[in-house]
Design a protein around this motif. Structure first.
Motif, short mmCIF file in Angstrom:
data_model
loop_
_atom_site.label_atom_id
_atom_site.label_comp_id
_atom_site.label_asym_id
_atom_site.label_seq_id
_atom_site.Cartn_x
_atom_site.Cartn_y
_atom_site.Cartn_z
N GLU A 128 0.83 -1.21 0.00
CA GLU A 128 0.00 0.00 0.00
C GLU A 128 0.87 1.26 0.00
O GLU A 128 0.61 2.21 -0.76
CB GLU A 128 -0.90 -0.01 1.24
CG GLU A 128 -1.78 1.23 1.36
CD GLU A 128 -2.57 1.28 2.66
OE1 GLU A 128 -3.35 2.23 2.83
OE2 GLU A 128 -2.37 0.39 3.52
N ILE A 129 1.89 1.27 0.82
CA ILE A 129 2.80 2.41 0.89
C ILE A 129 3.67 2.50 -0.35
O ILE A 129 3.84 3.56 -0.95
CB ILE A 129 3.65 2.34 2.17
CG1 ILE A 129 2.78 2.65 3.39
CG2 ILE A 129 4.85 3.28 2.11
CD1 ILE A 129 3.44 2.40 4.72
N ASN A 130 4.23 1.37 -0.77
CA ASN A 130 5.16 1.40 -1.89
C ASN A 130 4.48 1.75 -3.21
O ASN A 130 5.10 2.35 -4.10
CB ASN A 130 5.93 0.09 -1.99
CG ASN A 130 7.06 0.02 -0.97
OD1 ASN A 130 7.40 1.04 -0.37
ND2 ASN A 130 7.63 -1.15 -0.76
N GLN A 131 3.21 1.39 -3.35
CA GLN A 131 2.49 1.78 -4.57
C GLN A 131 2.33 3.30 -4.65
O GLN A 131 2.38 3.89 -5.74
CB GLN A 131 1.13 1.08 -4.66
CG GLN A 131 1.21 -0.40 -5.00
CD GLN A 131 1.89 -0.66 -6.34
OE1 GLN A 131 1.75 0.11 -7.29
NE2 GLN A 131 2.64 -1.76 -6.41
N LYS A 132 2.12 3.94 -3.52
CA LYS A 132 2.03 5.41 -3.51
C LYS A 132 3.35 6.02 -3.97
O LYS A 132 3.36 7.00 -4.75
CB LYS A 132 1.70 5.90 -2.10
CG LYS A 132 0.30 5.56 -1.61
CD LYS A 132 0.08 6.04 -0.18
CE LYS A 132 -1.30 5.65 0.33
NZ LYS A 132 -1.51 6.09 1.74
N LYS A 133 4.45 5.46 -3.49
CA LYS A 133 5.76 6.00 -3.87
C LYS A 133 6.05 5.74 -5.35
O LYS A 133 6.58 6.62 -6.05
CB LYS A 133 6.84 5.38 -2.98
CG LYS A 133 6.73 5.78 -1.52
CD LYS A 133 7.81 5.15 -0.67
CE LYS A 133 7.67 5.60 0.77
NZ LYS A 133 8.73 5.04 1.64
N GLN A 134 5.72 4.55 -5.81
CA GLN A 134 5.96 4.25 -7.22
C GLN A 134 5.15 5.17 -8.13
O GLN A 134 5.64 5.64 -9.16
CB GLN A 134 5.64 2.78 -7.50
CG GLN A 134 6.62 1.81 -6.86
CD GLN A 134 6.25 0.36 -7.07
OE1 GLN A 134 5.75 -0.01 -8.13
NE2 GLN A 134 6.48 -0.47 -6.06
N ALA A 135 3.91 5.46 -7.74
CA ALA A 135 3.07 6.36 -8.53
C ALA A 135 3.68 7.76 -8.58
O ALA A 135 3.65 8.43 -9.62
CB ALA A 135 1.66 6.41 -7.96
N MET A 136 4.24 8.20 -7.45
CA MET A 136 4.89 9.51 -7.41
C MET A 136 6.06 9.57 -8.38
O MET A 136 6.22 10.54 -9.13
CB MET A 136 5.37 9.81 -5.98
CG MET A 136 6.18 11.09 -5.84
SD MET A 136 5.19 12.58 -5.92
CE MET A 136 4.62 12.68 -4.21
N ILE A 137 6.88 8.53 -8.40
CA ILE A 137 8.04 8.52 -9.29
C ILE A 137 7.60 8.42 -10.75
O ILE A 137 8.20 9.06 -11.63
CB ILE A 137 9.01 7.38 -8.91
CG1 ILE A 137 9.46 7.53 -7.46
CG2 ILE A 137 10.21 7.36 -9.84
CD1 ILE A 137 10.02 8.90 -7.11
N GLU A 138 6.58 7.66 -11.03
CA GLU A 138 6.04 7.62 -12.39
C GLU A 138 5.59 9.01 -12.83
O GLU A 138 5.81 9.41 -13.98
CB GLU A 138 4.87 6.64 -12.46
CG GLU A 138 5.27 5.18 -12.33
CD GLU A 138 4.09 4.25 -12.09
OE1 GLU A 138 4.31 3.04 -12.01
OE2 GLU A 138 2.95 4.75 -11.95
N ARG A 139 4.97 9.74 -11.93
CA ARG A 139 4.48 11.10 -12.23
C ARG A 139 5.64 12.04 -12.55
O ARG A 139 5.61 12.78 -13.53
CB ARG A 139 3.68 11.61 -11.04
CG ARG A 139 2.95 12.92 -11.26
CD ARG A 139 2.09 13.26 -10.04
NE ARG A 139 1.18 12.16 -9.73
CZ ARG A 139 0.97 11.65 -8.52
NH1 ARG A 139 1.64 12.12 -7.48
NH2 ARG A 139 0.12 10.66 -8.34
N VAL A 140 6.67 12.00 -11.71
CA VAL A 140 7.83 12.87 -11.94
C VAL A 140 8.53 12.48 -13.25
O VAL A 140 8.93 13.33 -14.04
CB VAL A 140 8.82 12.81 -10.75
CG1 VAL A 140 10.07 13.63 -11.05
CG2 VAL A 140 8.15 13.31 -9.48
N GLY A 141 8.64 11.17 -13.47
CA GLY A 141 9.26 10.71 -14.71
C GLY A 141 8.51 11.19 -15.95
O GLY A 141 9.13 11.58 -16.95
N SER A 142 7.19 11.19 -15.87
CA SER A 142 6.38 11.67 -17.00
C SER A 142 6.60 13.16 -17.23
O SER A 142 6.69 13.62 -18.37
CB SER A 142 4.90 11.39 -16.74
OG SER A 142 4.65 10.01 -16.72
#
Length: 313
Positions: A128-142
């Motif tokens: 649950e926590i790590n998915q939030k972090k992964q989504a954040m990095i995907e957003r910055v990468g985009s």
């Protein structure tokens, strides 16, 4: 996977030899009662003026470091931070936050040749926590992809059940934490161009390096080989606040034992002593410390870095 142009960030040999002074919370602690916004800005500017001529690029934050960015004496590549300092302390999981009045577009408009984001990550944390972090990095990468600007991800590992990341218990799990995080964030969906990472072992607990050996040199060498195998991206080492000498010794050991790191992005190991000079004796004393001890630290690091790092092809 397409890697963006990193030429503004590396030296003529294709090696990262970057100077970092994007610390905010940590710098306030170093400056103590004198950790005012004005002194944070002043100190960063002093580092830029004195040390950037010896660096391939310069990492600073847009909150207190824009004067330093303008003072970048060598006009070396500018890397701007996108994360707020620290993490959300009211919630579990060390969740990151973007600087609220920034976007990658705005950072580029302020002169950024690359964008850096710092992430606390534990591969063994809840999904649950790590998915939030992964989504954040995907957003910055985009965002970085849209602006065609290199994205540097800095990963700091931890384990809240263990605590103290510099202690013995964490030293035993650190290779797993560091290398698995690197493997994950090398996936193309994150859009990362360079990983800024920890040395995968705590060298203070490696035989022959520290006062207490929890790991043989052979075991440490395996961790470095596993790190090299964990990613197809360029990766560079952060100093994590260790002494300049230990960091240099660590780079030599890494190079001799399978690491393919592409340089360093080093902060406190080069300039930390100047904060004490600023507190005790003022701006001129801090500048003098940087001109003597600071430059000496950085030149010694660069000499080791050139001999040990793998150029980016």
């Amino acid at each position: 996977m397409t890697i963006k142009d990193l030429s503004k960030l590396v030296d003529d040999n294709g090696i990262y030899a970057a100077v970092a002074v994007d610390q905010r919370g940590a710098m306030r602690k170093l400056l103590g009662d004198q950790g005012t916004p004005e002194n944070l800005s002043l100190f960063k500017k002093l580092v830029a003026e004195v040390l950037t001529p010896e660096g391939s690029s310069f990492l600073v934050d847009p909150e207190f470091g824009l004067d330093a960015a303008k003072a970048n004496a060598a006009n070396s590549g500018l890397i701007l931070s996108y994360e707020q300092t620290g993490y959300i302390k009211e919630q579990a999981g060390r969740l990151p936050r973007l600087i609220e009045n920034q976007s990658v577009q705005r950072l580029v408009q302020q002169g950024a040749d690359a964008v850096k984001f710092l992430l606390y990550y534990d591969v063994d944390e809840s999904d649950e926590i790590n998915q939030k972090k992964q989504a954040m990095i995907e957003r910055v990468g985009s965002e970085c992809k849209a602006e065609n600007v290199p994205f540097l991800l800095e990963i700091l590992t931890y384990d809240d059940e263990i605590g103290d990341e510099k202690g013995e218990a964490f030293a035993k799990v650190k290779p797993h934490k560091v290398n698995e995080a690197m493997k994950l964030f090398s996936e193309e969906r994150f859009g990362i161009d360079t990983l800024k990472v920890e040395i995968p072992v705590n060298m203070n607990f490696v035989e022959g390096f520290g006062s207490k050996a929890l790991m043989t040199q052979e075991e440490a060498a395996e961790a470095f080989k596993a790190q090299a195998a964990s990613t197809n991206l360029p990766y560079i080492y952060l100093s994590a606040g260790v002494t300049a000498q230990l960091f240099n010794d660590s780079l030599v050991f890494a190079s001799e034992n399978g690491s393919k790191f592409n340089g360093v992005l080093c902060g406190r190991a080069t300039w930390k002593g100047a904060t004490e000079a600023l507190i005790t004796d003022g701006e001129n004393a801090a500048r003098e410390w940087l001109q003597s001890e600071g430059l000496q630290n950085l030149k010694a690091l660069n000499e080791v870095n050139q001999k040990t790092a793998t150029p980016i092809r």
